[in-house]
Write an enzyme that holds these catalytic residues in place. Sequence first.
Site, PDB file in Angstrom:
ATOM      1  N   LYS A  22      -9.929  -5.902  10.941  1.00 18.42           N
ATOM      2  CA  LYS A  22     -10.990  -5.330  10.104  1.00 18.42           C
ATOM      3  C   LYS A  22     -12.373  -5.343  10.769  1.00 18.42           C
ATOM      4  O   LYS A  22     -13.212  -4.514  10.442  1.00 18.42           O
ATOM      5  CB  LYS A  22     -11.056  -6.055   8.750  1.00 18.42           C
ATOM      6  N   ASN A  27     -11.997  -1.577   6.131  1.00 12.04           N
ATOM      7  CA  ASN A  27     -10.557  -1.532   5.830  1.00 12.04           C
ATOM      8  C   ASN A  27     -10.058  -0.105   5.597  1.00 12.04           C
ATOM      9  O   ASN A  27      -8.882   0.089   5.297  1.00 12.04           O
ATOM     10  CB  ASN A  27     -10.222  -2.397   4.607  1.00 12.04           C
ATOM     11  N   SER A  52       0.794  -1.234   0.000  1.00 11.43           N
ATOM     12  CA  SER A  52       0.000   0.000   0.000  1.00 11.43           C
ATOM     13  C   SER A  52       0.833   1.293   0.000  1.00 11.43           C
ATOM     14  O   SER A  52       0.437   2.249  -0.677  1.00 11.43           O
ATOM     15  CB  SER A  52      -0.971  -0.004   1.180  1.00 11.43           C
ATOM     16  N   THR A 101      -5.914  -3.594   8.164  1.00  9.70           N
ATOM     17  CA  THR A 101      -5.814  -4.937   7.600  1.00  9.70           C
ATOM     18  C   THR A 101      -5.837  -5.982   8.711  1.00  9.70           C
ATOM     19  O   THR A 101      -6.074  -5.675   9.884  1.00  9.70           O
ATOM     20  CB  THR A 101      -4.612  -5.039   6.635  1.00  9.70           C
ATOM     21  N   GLY A 123     -14.516 -20.063  -1.237  1.00  9.79           N
ATOM     22  CA  GLY A 123     -14.015 -19.496   0.012  1.00  9.79           C
ATOM     23  C   GLY A 123     -15.104 -18.733   0.734  1.00  9.79           C
ATOM     24  O   GLY A 123     -16.107 -18.324   0.119  1.00  9.79           O
TER      25      GLY A 123
HETATM   26  P1  NAP Z   1      -9.359 -15.659   5.392  1.00  9.31           P
HETATM   27  O1  NAP Z   1     -10.438 -14.820   5.994  1.00  9.31           O
HETATM   28  O2  NAP Z   1      -8.324 -16.252   6.273  1.00  9.31           O
HETATM   29  O3  NAP Z   1     -10.088 -16.867   4.560  1.00  9.31           O
HETATM   30  C1  NAP Z   1      -9.303 -17.883   3.971  1.00  9.31           C
HETATM   31  C2  NAP Z   1     -10.179 -18.753   3.075  1.00  9.31           C
HETATM   32  O4  NAP Z   1      -9.320 -19.732   2.454  1.00  9.31           O
HETATM   33  C3  NAP Z   1     -11.260 -19.533   3.831  1.00  9.31           C
HETATM   34  O5  NAP Z   1     -12.382 -19.686   2.999  1.00  9.31           O
HETATM   35  C4  NAP Z   1     -10.569 -20.872   4.066  1.00  9.31           C
HETATM   36  O6  NAP Z   1     -11.453 -21.962   4.258  1.00  9.31           O
HETATM   37  C5  NAP Z   1      -9.837 -21.049   2.750  1.00  9.31           C
HETATM   38  N1  NAP Z   1      -8.740 -21.997   2.871  1.00  9.31           N
HETATM   39  C6  NAP Z   1      -7.548 -21.804   3.475  1.00  9.31           C
HETATM   40  N2  NAP Z   1      -6.802 -22.924   3.373  1.00  9.31           N
HETATM   41  C7  NAP Z   1      -7.551 -23.834   2.709  1.00  9.31           C
HETATM   42  C8  NAP Z   1      -7.327 -25.178   2.289  1.00  9.31           C
HETATM   43  N3  NAP Z   1      -6.164 -25.812   2.533  1.00  9.31           N
HETATM   44  N4  NAP Z   1      -8.314 -25.821   1.596  1.00  9.31           N
HETATM   45  C9  NAP Z   1      -9.483 -25.195   1.325  1.00  9.31           C
HETATM   46  N5  NAP Z   1      -9.748 -23.914   1.686  1.00  9.31           N
HETATM   47  C10 NAP Z   1      -8.790 -23.247   2.381  1.00  9.31           C
HETATM   48  O7  NAP Z   1      -8.561 -14.854   4.278  1.00  9.31           O
HETATM   49  P2  NAP Z   1      -9.084 -13.615   3.393  1.00  9.31           P
HETATM   50  O8  NAP Z   1      -8.755 -12.349   4.082  1.00  9.31           O
HETATM   51  O9  NAP Z   1     -10.480 -13.875   3.003  1.00  9.31           O
HETATM   52  O10 NAP Z   1      -8.106 -13.693   2.119  1.00  9.31           O
HETATM   53  C11 NAP Z   1      -8.255 -14.712   1.137  1.00  9.31           C
HETATM   54  C12 NAP Z   1      -7.348 -14.433  -0.041  1.00  9.31           C
HETATM   55  O11 NAP Z   1      -7.778 -13.239  -0.702  1.00  9.31           O
HETATM   56  C13 NAP Z   1      -5.890 -14.203   0.374  1.00  9.31           C
HETATM   57  O12 NAP Z   1      -5.060 -14.944  -0.488  1.00  9.31           O
HETATM   58  C14 NAP Z   1      -5.665 -12.724   0.168  1.00  9.31           C
HETATM   59  O13 NAP Z   1      -4.349 -12.450  -0.295  1.00  9.31           O
HETATM   60  C15 NAP Z   1      -6.684 -12.382  -0.925  1.00  9.31           C
HETATM   61  N6  NAP Z   1      -7.125 -10.972  -0.812  1.00  9.31           N
HETATM   62  C16 NAP Z   1      -6.855 -10.136  -1.858  1.00  9.31           C
HETATM   63  C17 NAP Z   1      -7.257  -8.800  -1.783  1.00  9.31           C
HETATM   64  C18 NAP Z   1      -6.958  -7.886  -2.945  1.00  9.31           C
HETATM   65  O14 NAP Z   1      -7.022  -6.660  -2.773  1.00  9.31           O
HETATM   66  N7  NAP Z   1      -6.658  -8.411  -4.114  1.00  9.31           N
HETATM   67  C19 NAP Z   1      -7.939  -8.319  -0.671  1.00  9.31           C
HETATM   68  C20 NAP Z   1      -8.202  -9.207   0.398  1.00  9.31           C
HETATM   69  C21 NAP Z   1      -7.774 -10.533   0.313  1.00  9.31           C
HETATM   70  P3  NAP Z   1     -11.951 -22.338   5.746  1.00  9.31           P
HETATM   71  O15 NAP Z   1     -13.002 -21.315   6.100  1.00  9.31           O
HETATM   72  O16 NAP Z   1     -12.522 -23.704   5.606  1.00  9.31           O
HETATM   73  O17 NAP Z   1     -10.758 -22.275   6.647  1.00  9.31           O
END
Ligand code: NAP
Length: 286
Positions: A70, A91, A22, A66, A130
């Site tokens: 959040k 955020n 950022s 972040t 997810g």
């Molecule tokens: P989070 O709240 O921790 O959620 C993680 C998700 O991944 C959950 O649905 C989890 O399932 C799933 N998961 C993790 N390990 C897994 C596995 N081995 N098998 C199956 N499912 C699995 O994370 P988040 O904040 O939502 O972020 C998710 C992704 O989005 C990250 O990679 C992040 O970098 C990306 N993101 C990008 C932006 C952007 O601006 N581009 C913004 C925010 C996030 P369970 O619920 O079953 O654990």
Amino acid sequence: MKIDGNTRVIGIIGNPVRHTKSPRIHNYISEKLDINMVYVPFEVTGDIKTAVKGAFELGIVGMNITVPYKTDVIESLSDIDPIAERIGAVNTLVRTKEGYKGYNTDMLGLERAVLSEGINLNGETAVLLGAGGAARAAAFMCVRNKVKKLYILNRTVSKAEDIAADLNKYIVSEGLFTKVITLPIDEYNSIKEDELIVFQCTKIGLADTDKAVINDTAFYDKVKYGVDLIYRDDTEFINLVRKSGAKAYNGLKMLMYQGIIAYELWNELSVPEKIVQGVKEVLENG
Ligand code: NAP
């Protein structure tokens, strides 16, 4: 960058926060618009309430928030944008006379990214892989943009059901019509529609680029557009979408626009397209 007595401060609170891209976004925009403002990371290991109070007393103009704050930050706000309140995550904090107002520019950023690619969600079937924080923002974005049907697939299906419950309240209150269906992720075969718009919102692919949460090519044959929220272009999800002949997009534009929208809120301006392109290049180049 010139820092003097008039420099105003913006920044990001999180833990961990040292990996953040950022500062590159915001300091680039300030430089190009000749705005005397600096963006810095703040790694907060203690109480978020105290950190927000301290930021306000120090005159900080705005903050990004972040992981892991959040949701917890919401109780420290003087006001909250209605859609951020529905999502249950903030955020971006924008300074007002009374305190900080909270926004969810992850949702707004994904929306602007999707629209900028010419993807129209109205009347379509969308699939979220997810059910974490990012999926929650994507879910509200899909409903707000009037998808006909929204599937939420997750390893832990109760988390998908929690999102669906909050979405259904929003759908009723706004007079929308989206049908929300939750499924365990390994039951993806029960989706019978094709021309799907799929949002990859799990963490799989962030570190292990050779893994995807669904590997079955039959699933990808039903995809029209695949959007990976992870901001790399070499994930297995993106690879599988492209191999099927569909269009795939990574999460870099979402990241870029969540930052740009925050900057616009802090400075009450609209970032010109030429500078948006510059930000994109800065992010793409590392
Ligand atoms: P989070 O709240 O921790 O959620 C993680 C998700 O991944 C959950 O649905 C989890 O399932 C799933 N998961 C993790 N390990 C897994 C596995 N081995 N098998 C199956 N499912 C699995 O994370 P988040 O904040 O939502 O972020 C998710 C992704 O989005 C990250 O990679 C992040 O970098 C990306 N993101 C990008 C932006 C952007 O601006 N581009 C913004 C925010 C996030 P369970 O619920 O079953 O654990």
